[in-house]
Motif scaffolding. Structure first.
Motif, PDB file in Angstrom:
ATOM      1  N   ALA A 104      48.245  37.216  42.275  1.00  0.00           N
ATOM      2  CA  ALA A 104      47.081  36.269  41.607  1.00  0.00           C
ATOM      3  C   ALA A 104      45.632  36.346  42.634  1.00  0.00           C
ATOM      4  O   ALA A 104      45.558  36.514  43.628  1.00  0.00           O
ATOM      5  CB  ALA A 104      47.461  34.791  41.514  1.00  0.00           C
ATOM      6  N   PHE A 105      44.578  36.590  41.582  1.00  0.00           N
ATOM      7  CA  PHE A 105      43.342  37.014  42.441  1.00  0.00           C
ATOM      8  C   PHE A 105      42.354  36.004  41.790  1.00  0.00           C
ATOM      9  O   PHE A 105      42.333  35.323  40.591  1.00  0.00           O
ATOM     10  CB  PHE A 105      42.906  38.279  42.050  1.00  0.00           C
ATOM     11  N   GLY A 106      41.376  35.424  42.682  1.00  0.00           N
ATOM     12  CA  GLY A 106      40.063  34.899  42.372  1.00  0.00           C
ATOM     13  C   GLY A 106      38.847  35.554  42.861  1.00  0.00           C
ATOM     14  O   GLY A 106      39.136  36.150  43.988  1.00  0.00           O
ATOM     15  N   HIS A 107      37.925  35.692  42.104  1.00  0.00           N
ATOM     16  CA  HIS A 107      36.897  36.435  42.414  1.00  0.00           C
ATOM     17  C   HIS A 107      35.456  36.293  41.923  1.00  0.00           C
ATOM     18  O   HIS A 107      35.231  35.491  41.133  1.00  0.00           O
ATOM     19  CB  HIS A 107      37.131  37.821  42.035  1.00  0.00           C
ATOM     20  N   VAL A 108      34.510  36.318  43.200  1.00  0.00           N
ATOM     21  CA  VAL A 108      32.862  35.991  42.794  1.00  0.00           C
ATOM     22  C   VAL A 108      32.259  36.758  43.552  1.00  0.00           C
ATOM     23  O   VAL A 108      32.289  36.920  44.836  1.00  0.00           O
ATOM     24  CB  VAL A 108      32.580  34.391  43.355  1.00  0.00           C
ATOM     25  N   GLY A 109      31.336  37.612  43.044  1.00  0.00           N
ATOM     26  CA  GLY A 109      30.352  38.457  43.641  1.00  0.00           C
ATOM     27  C   GLY A 109      30.603  39.815  43.542  1.00  0.00           C
ATOM     28  O   GLY A 109      31.376  40.304  42.537  1.00  0.00           O
ATOM     29  N   ASP A 110      30.408  40.802  44.426  1.00  0.00           N
ATOM     30  CA  ASP A 110      30.721  42.277  44.472  1.00  0.00           C
ATOM     31  C   ASP A 110      31.447  42.740  45.574  1.00  0.00           C
ATOM     32  O   ASP A 110      31.468  43.936  45.735  1.00  0.00           O
ATOM     33  CB  ASP A 110      29.071  42.902  44.387  1.00  0.00           C
ATOM     34  N   SER A 111      31.896  41.873  46.142  1.00  0.00           N
ATOM     35  CA  SER A 111      32.979  42.532  46.701  1.00  0.00           C
ATOM     36  C   SER A 111      34.413  42.849  46.281  1.00  0.00           C
ATOM     37  O   SER A 111      34.173  42.289  44.755  1.00  0.00           O
ATOM     38  CB  SER A 111      33.620  41.443  48.005  1.00  0.00           C
ATOM     39  N   ARG A 112      35.316  43.810  46.366  1.00  0.00           N
ATOM     40  CA  ARG A 112      36.192  44.261  45.523  1.00  0.00           C
ATOM     41  C   ARG A 112      37.761  44.082  45.848  1.00  0.00           C
ATOM     42  O   ARG A 112      38.020  44.108  47.123  1.00  0.00           O
ATOM     43  CB  ARG A 112      35.968  45.675  45.149  1.00  0.00           C
ATOM     44  N   ALA A 113      38.648  44.324  45.003  1.00  0.00           N
ATOM     45  CA  ALA A 113      39.968  44.431  45.124  1.00  0.00           C
ATOM     46  C   ALA A 113      40.561  45.460  44.419  1.00  0.00           C
ATOM     47  O   ALA A 113      40.328  45.632  43.262  1.00  0.00           O
ATOM     48  CB  ALA A 113      40.910  43.060  44.802  1.00  0.00           C
ATOM     49  N   TYR A 114      41.333  46.207  45.405  1.00  0.00           N
ATOM     50  CA  TYR A 114      41.874  47.578  44.639  1.00  0.00           C
ATOM     51  C   TYR A 114      43.203  47.465  44.753  1.00  0.00           C
ATOM     52  O   TYR A 114      43.796  46.991  45.734  1.00  0.00           O
ATOM     53  CB  TYR A 114      41.382  48.771  45.259  1.00  0.00           C
ATOM     54  N   LEU A 115      44.149  48.194  43.709  1.00  0.00           N
ATOM     55  CA  LEU A 115      45.261  48.388  43.797  1.00  0.00           C
ATOM     56  C   LEU A 115      45.598  49.971  44.194  1.00  0.00           C
ATOM     57  O   LEU A 115      45.309  50.721  43.180  1.00  0.00           O
ATOM     58  CB  LEU A 115      46.207  48.033  42.541  1.00  0.00           C
ATOM     59  N   ILE A 116      46.475  50.431  45.063  1.00  0.00           N
ATOM     60  CA  ILE A 116      46.832  51.950  45.121  1.00  0.00           C
ATOM     61  C   ILE A 116      48.384  51.836  44.782  1.00  0.00           C
ATOM     62  O   ILE A 116      49.088  51.217  45.455  1.00  0.00           O
ATOM     63  CB  ILE A 116      46.609  52.305  46.424  1.00  0.00           C
ATOM     64  N   ARG A 117      48.577  52.605  43.961  1.00  0.00           N
ATOM     65  CA  ARG A 117      50.052  52.895  43.374  1.00  0.00           C
ATOM     66  C   ARG A 117      50.280  54.246  42.945  1.00  0.00           C
ATOM     67  O   ARG A 117      49.661  54.627  42.286  1.00  0.00           O
ATOM     68  CB  ARG A 117      50.390  51.756  42.277  1.00  0.00           C
ATOM     69  N   ASP A 118      51.376  54.855  43.458  1.00  0.00           N
ATOM     70  CA  ASP A 118      51.533  55.955  43.124  1.00  0.00           C
ATOM     71  C   ASP A 118      50.490  57.078  43.282  1.00  0.00           C
ATOM     72  O   ASP A 118      50.318  58.001  42.375  1.00  0.00           O
ATOM     73  CB  ASP A 118      52.190  56.344  41.750  1.00  0.00           C
TER      74      ASP A 118
END
Length: 318
Positions: A104-118
């Motif tokens: 689960a994610f929560g987000h405010v602003g311009d920092s980022r979350a990435y997923l690397i898969r395959d």
């Protein structure tokens, strides 16, 4: 299960202070990028990180994350409202909570979350920024966005209002997935293709990958603080592939909860917050100005045509 984890932070090549903070409290992970000049941005991000650490989370999904972020917002806003030396400070925040086969994610602003898969990388969060708003409305191309002079202007941040609008969502996780949380000090300096290439090159050494990402960002200019948190989904128990590397961590502030004085005051950094409503209002005003300019241009053209017609008429009358 959570496998290898790691984090790295670096002030970059141009900033006096490192205003980024992060949290590694499995199953909770977060990153915060402060703003506000002097050490106020550092205070904001640390207050937000402390709120997450103290409240903690071991379940609760998106709602728990939203509650944690609201508490972090309250602490930053209260401090900013009561201390003139931190007035106007704020911070981005991106939070991840691992639960069974979901994150689960929560987000405010311009920092980022990435997923690397395959060997593929996907940006999970949406930037709350002026540039992204212009991209969504078709006023900027991807190429123009990369060099836009106001790409540091964000439309949402913690601490600027009593309440904050939090984006929350969940992602189904698979064994081998690697999640990255990063500040814009990385993504403004290194392309997504290059980030993926660096991580894949060091896929068996998370600490090595994070160190290489910081080096790449600094080679690209290092114009902002650089922070990356990484965690992997594995089939076995929690593990760490060595000591978490922390490059050039910010010097610890005094124990009296990061007290600032007038002597700390310096010009604010170039990060700013502007609401989407303000952007839309400015867009409408800009369209009105364009219409006025077009109307004036047509009026001038009509006057010229009329003048020419009068001259031609007078010539033939003679």
């Amino acid at each position: 299960m959570i496998g290898r984890v790691g984090a790295v932070t670096d002030p970059g090549r141009t900033r006096r202070h490192n205003e980024d903070s992060y949290v590694i409290e499995p199953p909770l992970f977060a990153i915060a990028d402060g703003m506000g000049g002097a050490q106020a941005g550092e205070v904001a991000s640390r207050l937000a990180a402390a709120a997450l650490k103290e409240s903690g989370a071991n379940g609760g999904g998106e709602q728990r994350i939203a509650d944690l972020i609201q508490e972090a917002n309250r602490r930053v806003y209260d401090r900013s409202s009561s201390d003139p030396n931190t007035s106007g400070m704020g911070t981005t925040i991106t939070v991840a909570l691992v639960e069974d086969d979901r994150v689960a994610f929560g987000h405010v602003g311009d920092s980022r979350a990435y997923l690397i898969r395959d060997a593929q990388m996907e940006q999970l969060t949406e930037d709350h920024s002026l540039v992204n708003e212009l991209l969504k409305t078709g006023k900027l191309s991807r190429e123009e966005a990369e060099t836009h002079p106001q790409r540091s202007v964000i439309t949402r941040a913690l601490g600027t209002d009593p309440d904050v609008d939090v984006d929350t969502f969940s992602v189904r996780a698979e064994t081998g997935d690697l999640f990255l949380l990063c500040s814009d000090g990385l993504t403004d300096m290194v392309s997504e293709d290059s980030i993926l290439e660096v991580v894949e090159r060091h896929r068996d050494d998370i600490d090595g990958a994070l160190g290489a990402l910081v080096k790449a960002a600094n080679r690209g200019g290092g114009q902002d603080n650089i922070t990356v948190v990484a965690f992997e989904i594995a089939g076995g128990p929690l593990a760490n592939d060595g000591d978490t590397r922390e490059q050039a961590l910010p010097t610890a502030l005094p124990d009296d909860e990061d007290t600032l004085t007038e002597a700390d005051a310096v010009p604010t950094v170039d990060t700013g917050v502007v609401s989407v409503a303000e952007i839309e209002a400015e867009g409408k005003a800009s369209r009105r100005r364009q219409l006025r300019r077009r109307a004036l241009a047509w009026l001038v053209l009509l006057l010229l045509v009329a003048a020419v017609a009068v001259l031609v008429y007078l010539r033939f009358v003679r």
